[in-house]
Design an enzyme around this catalytic site. Structure first.
Site, PDB file in Angstrom:
ATOM      1  N   GLY A 118      -0.113 -19.699  10.782  1.00  0.00           N
ATOM      2  CA  GLY A 118      -0.212 -18.314  10.270  1.00  0.00           C
ATOM      3  C   GLY A 118       0.526 -18.450   8.751  1.00  0.00           C
ATOM      4  O   GLY A 118      -0.182 -19.126   7.963  1.00  0.00           O
TER       5      GLY A 118
ATOM      6  N   HIS B 169     -10.872  -5.230  -0.572  1.00  0.00           N
ATOM      7  CA  HIS B 169     -12.275  -5.673  -1.383  1.00  0.00           C
ATOM      8  C   HIS B 169     -12.417  -4.489  -2.380  1.00  0.00           C
ATOM      9  O   HIS B 169     -13.277  -4.557  -3.191  1.00  0.00           O
ATOM     10  CB  HIS B 169     -13.302  -5.652  -0.518  1.00  0.00           C
ATOM     11  CG  HIS B 169     -13.532  -6.834   0.365  1.00  0.00           C
ATOM     12  ND1 HIS B 169     -14.687  -7.433   1.065  1.00  0.00           N
ATOM     13  CD2 HIS B 169     -12.479  -8.130   0.520  1.00  0.00           C
ATOM     14  CE1 HIS B 169     -14.288  -8.699   1.832  1.00  0.00           C
ATOM     15  NE2 HIS B 169     -13.141  -9.078   1.143  1.00  0.00           N
ATOM     16  N   SER B 170     -11.504  -3.526  -2.304  1.00  0.00           N
ATOM     17  CA  SER B 170     -11.482  -2.625  -3.348  1.00  0.00           C
ATOM     18  C   SER B 170     -11.114  -2.901  -4.836  1.00  0.00           C
ATOM     19  O   SER B 170     -11.370  -2.501  -5.849  1.00  0.00           O
ATOM     20  CB  SER B 170     -10.904  -1.381  -3.047  1.00  0.00           C
ATOM     21  OG  SER B 170      -9.414  -1.474  -2.904  1.00  0.00           O
TER      22      SER B 170
ATOM     23  N   SER C 288       0.637 -23.289   4.332  1.00  0.00           N
ATOM     24  CA  SER C 288      -0.061 -24.804   4.551  1.00  0.00           C
ATOM     25  C   SER C 288      -1.163 -24.756   3.568  1.00  0.00           C
ATOM     26  O   SER C 288      -1.686 -25.892   3.072  1.00  0.00           O
ATOM     27  CB  SER C 288      -0.540 -24.663   6.240  1.00  0.00           C
ATOM     28  OG  SER C 288      -1.592 -23.789   6.280  1.00  0.00           O
TER      29      SER C 288
ATOM     30  N   HIS D 246      -6.043 -15.695   3.441  1.00  0.00           N
ATOM     31  CA  HIS D 246      -6.456 -17.235   3.900  1.00  0.00           C
ATOM     32  C   HIS D 246      -5.538 -18.016   4.432  1.00  0.00           C
ATOM     33  O   HIS D 246      -5.548 -19.024   5.439  1.00  0.00           O
ATOM     34  CB  HIS D 246      -7.412 -17.934   2.815  1.00  0.00           C
ATOM     35  CG  HIS D 246      -8.499 -17.162   2.565  1.00  0.00           C
ATOM     36  ND1 HIS D 246      -9.738 -17.886   2.790  1.00  0.00           N
ATOM     37  CD2 HIS D 246      -8.944 -15.803   2.043  1.00  0.00           C
ATOM     38  CE1 HIS D 246     -10.921 -17.146   2.444  1.00  0.00           C
ATOM     39  NE2 HIS D 246     -10.286 -15.924   1.985  1.00  0.00           N
ATOM     40  N   ASP D 247      -4.208 -17.682   4.005  1.00  0.00           N
ATOM     41  CA  ASP D 247      -3.223 -18.587   4.535  1.00  0.00           C
ATOM     42  C   ASP D 247      -2.677 -18.040   5.941  1.00  0.00           C
ATOM     43  O   ASP D 247      -2.536 -18.766   6.949  1.00  0.00           O
ATOM     44  CB  ASP D 247      -1.795 -18.287   3.490  1.00  0.00           C
ATOM     45  CG  ASP D 247      -0.998 -19.376   3.946  1.00  0.00           C
ATOM     46  OD1 ASP D 247      -1.172 -20.525   4.200  1.00  0.00           O
ATOM     47  OD2 ASP D 247       0.415 -18.987   4.012  1.00  0.00           O
TER      48      ASP D 247
END
Length: 360
Positions: free
Chosen positions: A89, A198-199, A93, A70-71
């Site tokens: 990127g 996602h594992s 932030s 997400h960052d």
């Protein structure tokens, strides 16, 4: 002109291929490739004990890995070409401006891990961008079979608020997700590679009534179960019914994001998805390569220091081949890769429902 992401990737190759210099001696007799990396051993000791509960692959490890994405993914060359700010990127932030960015729809719930991590970054006087990527790499190394991700240090602690709308949502159409990720430099296959995260993941806010519901039956192991179980025919909603961004799952307690359900079955990505079912080692390799690109988005790697040798060596995977959960067989698979038949897997006896990932 080469894109900034391509320059960063080429720089990573150059750094990794460089002739090793004399090792620096750090705390507790440990060595690093560069003296600038020694501080990260102290950070490592601190977060393993006080953030990851002694080195567990639990909720904080899962959320720390999510935070790296997400960052970093808030980076848009398209916006820059249009004369707009396209995000920094992997610049920290989301921690520097947590009151804004963790309120973006895609990042709801990340305020908790941001506020857990922030004191460590301030205590050790490292940049937010560096700390987020380091914590994610350490956290996933605690998971059985996990990758040993590269880590580059030296990001500035100066950043700007990322534009909203650059992080894909679970309810987004596949075309929109692939377009957004393509803008950031990732092919459909590389999107699948990144989704290996996602594992070892769970949801909290798509359906808040079942906080901590995992995406596969083995949320503490970085294995290929996620890639098999997402192709099983969905039969139920594990919580309070259908929610925006949710698809039916095959097992009580297991949660399925709508985006995962669609990407697993899309002709542009289905064969990459299926390929991991019998090759966990390849899954780890491809995830590591994709993360090497993502974690330095917006940065020039030539200005950073390779501190990858500080990242712990993960435990080996229990198996290289996934299996069908109890009661499931090849007949439950929704075959999506047209080029290759689905592999033969055994059915393993076990629980018929999946417990939530407990709060730490």
């Amino acid at each position: 002109m080469l894109s900034k992401s391509l320059v960063s990737l080429l720089a990573i190759v150059a750094v990794v291929g460089a002739v090793p210099a004399k090792k620096a001696t750090c705390s507790k007799g440990r060595t690093a490739s560069d003296g600038k990396c020694c501080i990260w051993f102290d950070v490592l000791d601190d977060i393993q004990e006080n953030l990851f509960d002694g080195g567990e692959c639990g909720e904080e490890a899962h959320e720390s890995l999510r935070l790296t994405f997400h960052d970093a993914i808030s980076f848009s060359p398209k916006l820059f070409r249009e004369g707009k700010f396209g995000g920094g990127g992997a610049d920290g932030s989301i921690m520097a401006f947590a009151d804004i960015e963790t309120n973006f729809k895609a990042s709801i719930g990340l305020d908790e891990i941001v506020e857990e991590q922030r004191p460590f970054a301030l205590k050790h006087k490292v940049s937010f961008g560096d700390f987020i990527q380091f914590a994610g790499a350490v956290g996933v190394s605690n998971c059985g079979g996990g990758p040993r991700l590269p880590f580059f240090a030296g990001r500035s602690n100066v950043s700007r608020v990322s534009p909203d709308g650059l992080i894909p949502l679970p309810e987004d159409p596949v075309d929109k997700i692939f377009a957004r990720m393509g803008d950031a430099g990732f092919s459909p296959n590389e999107v699948v590679d990144l989704l290996a995260s996602h594992s070892v993941a769970a949801q909290d806010h798509v359906d808040p009534t079942i906080h901590g519901s995992p995406f596969d039956t083995t949320p503490s192991d970085f294995d290929a179960q996620f890639f098999v179980e997402t192709l099983l025919k969905g039969t139920l909603f594990p919580g309070n019914g259908s929610n925006l961004g949710e698809a039916k799952s095959p097992i009580p307690g297991e949660f399925r994001l709508a985006s995962d359900d669609l990407i697993a079955r899309d002709p542009r990505s289905a064969c990459e998805w299926q390929s991991f079912a019998t090759n966990q080692q390849r899954m780890v390799q491809k995830f590591t390569q994709a993360m090497a690109k993502m974690t330095v988005l917006g940065n020039d790697v030539r200005t950073l220091t390779d501190c990858s040798d500080v990242i712990p060596v993960p435990k080996k995977a229990n198996t290289n081949v996934a299996h069908f959960p109890d009661g499931k067989t090849i007949k439950d698979i929704e075959q999506s890769c047209k080029a290759t038949p689905f592999p033969t897997l055994r059915t393993e006896a076990g629980p018929t429902s999946v417990p939530v990932v407990p709060d730490s």
